[in-house]
Write a protein that holds these residues in place. Sequence first.
Motif, PDB file in Angstrom:
ATOM      1  N   ASN A   1      34.089   9.401 -24.992  1.00  0.00           N
ATOM      2  CA  ASN A   1      33.155   9.817 -23.947  1.00  0.00           C
ATOM      3  C   ASN A   1      31.932   8.905 -23.924  1.00  0.00           C
ATOM      4  OD1 ASN A   1      31.177  10.807 -25.830  1.00  0.00           O
ATOM      5  ND2 ASN A   1      32.421  12.663 -26.081  1.00  0.00           N
ATOM      6  N   GLN A   2      31.146   9.028 -22.875  1.00  0.00           N
ATOM      7  CA  GLN A   2      30.031   8.122 -22.641  1.00  0.00           C
ATOM      8  C   GLN A   2      28.993   8.162 -23.754  1.00  0.00           C
ATOM      9  OE1 GLN A   2      30.043   5.958 -20.248  1.00  0.00           O
ATOM     10  NE2 GLN A   2      28.007   5.080 -20.589  1.00  0.00           N
ATOM     11  N   SER A   3      28.711   9.349 -24.267  1.00  0.00           N
ATOM     12  CA  SER A   3      27.673   9.468 -25.295  1.00  0.00           C
ATOM     13  C   SER A   3      28.074   8.749 -26.579  1.00  0.00           C
ATOM     14  CB  SER A   3      27.380  10.947 -25.582  1.00  0.00           C
ATOM     15  OG  SER A   3      28.536  11.598 -26.092  1.00  0.00           O
TER      16      SER A   3
ATOM     17  N   ASN B   1      39.320   5.670 -24.967  1.00  0.00           N
ATOM     18  CA  ASN B   1      39.330   7.116 -24.742  1.00  0.00           C
ATOM     19  C   ASN B   1      38.184   7.830 -25.464  1.00  0.00           C
ATOM     20  OD1 ASN B   1      41.763   6.974 -23.166  1.00  0.00           O
ATOM     21  ND2 ASN B   1      42.890   6.741 -25.087  1.00  0.00           N
TER      22      ASN B   1
ATOM     23  N   ASN C   1      39.663   3.859 -20.771  1.00  0.00           N
ATOM     24  CA  ASN C   1      39.910   5.294 -20.753  1.00  0.00           C
ATOM     25  C   ASN C   1      41.193   5.562 -19.986  1.00  0.00           C
ATOM     26  OD1 ASN C   1      39.848   8.101 -20.536  1.00  0.00           O
ATOM     27  ND2 ASN C   1      37.609   8.136 -20.438  1.00  0.00           N
TER      28      ASN C   1
ATOM     29  N   CYS D   1      30.125   6.139 -26.752  1.00  0.00           N
ATOM     30  CA  CYS D   1      30.041   4.703 -26.458  1.00  0.00           C
ATOM     31  C   CYS D   1      28.598   4.213 -26.518  1.00  0.00           C
ATOM     32  CB  CYS D   1      30.634   4.415 -25.082  1.00  0.00           C
ATOM     33  SG  CYS D   1      32.425   4.660 -24.970  1.00  0.00           S
ATOM     34  N   GLU D   2      27.685   4.990 -25.959  1.00  0.00           N
ATOM     35  CA  GLU D   2      26.275   4.599 -25.961  1.00  0.00           C
ATOM     36  C   GLU D   2      25.710   4.588 -27.375  1.00  0.00           C
ATOM     37  OE1 GLU D   2      24.384   7.267 -23.289  1.00  0.00           O
ATOM     38  OE2 GLU D   2      25.127   6.259 -21.478  1.00  0.00           O
ATOM     39  N   ASP D   3      26.142   5.538 -28.195  1.00  0.00           N
ATOM     40  CA  ASP D   3      25.675   5.586 -29.580  1.00  0.00           C
ATOM     41  C   ASP D   3      26.144   4.352 -30.349  1.00  0.00           C
ATOM     42  OD1 ASP D   3      24.503   7.001 -31.930  1.00  0.00           O
ATOM     43  OD2 ASP D   3      26.592   6.966 -32.597  1.00  0.00           O
TER      44      ASP D   3
ATOM     45  N   SER E   1      35.555  -1.189 -23.218  1.00  0.00           N
ATOM     46  CA  SER E   1      35.965   0.217 -23.213  1.00  0.00           C
ATOM     47  C   SER E   1      37.138   0.430 -22.266  1.00  0.00           C
ATOM     48  CB  SER E   1      34.793   1.115 -22.810  1.00  0.00           C
ATOM     49  OG  SER E   1      34.362   0.809 -21.504  1.00  0.00           O
TER      50      SER E   1
END
Length: 248
Positions: free
Chosen positions: A204-206, A202, A223, A208-210, A221
Amino acid sequence: MAENSTESTIYRLNVSVFDSFGNPVEKAEVCIGDDCRESPALFELEKGCYAINATYELAFNTTELCLESDTDFGLYLDFKVLKVTVVNCSSSPLPAIVNASAVGLSFEKRTENGLTTFNTSFEVISMRISAEGYVEKSLSVNLTENPEIIVVLLEKKVTFYLGNDENYETLKKLESDGESIELFRVGEEVDFENRSLIFLANLNQSVCEDIASKTNATLVSFNASLGYNDTNISKYWSTEVRRIYGIW
């Protein structure tokens, strides 16, 4: 008239192995064909030319000797020493098994207080390091560049990083019961670089990318907003994710 003798003369060949400084190498192996013995090695052979191989851990030398009489022979090994230290993420030494190999030779040792050494005449060797409860690591080492290495092994543990409180209590109980998991909420400090398997729930994409930019760990991942709502998801991922993704 005496009969002609058909028996072959047998000669004694005594082979000793030394390092480049002339010191005897204990427990070196000397082989002539399939006949292998520990140095100093005594062979009884007929007259002829023989290939003599000497090995000590990952050090190797071979030569040819033509035998015509009883002979004492010295074979020299020129080798370097690789120092290997195995630790966990807290830099504590680990009891580990270290397998080293190069060009058809392999040798295995156990660490003592996290440390072991290998003798090798090869510049590049391959290594496989394992310890109970930790992810096995394989690497290649160039001795000219790295005569001493420190290997950090990661625990076989699933790191849960949660974007909300969904399944938090269930996971917390599993963590308390000694399951191989650790639990964090979003915003809590985590050393992602030294983790092996991270379950992102749960987020957000940013975010996860970080996290992906900070680690080489396997990332999974999930959600719940996508419509999957299973109260057993926490237990499922803590026990099945390793099998599904071929981890450990």
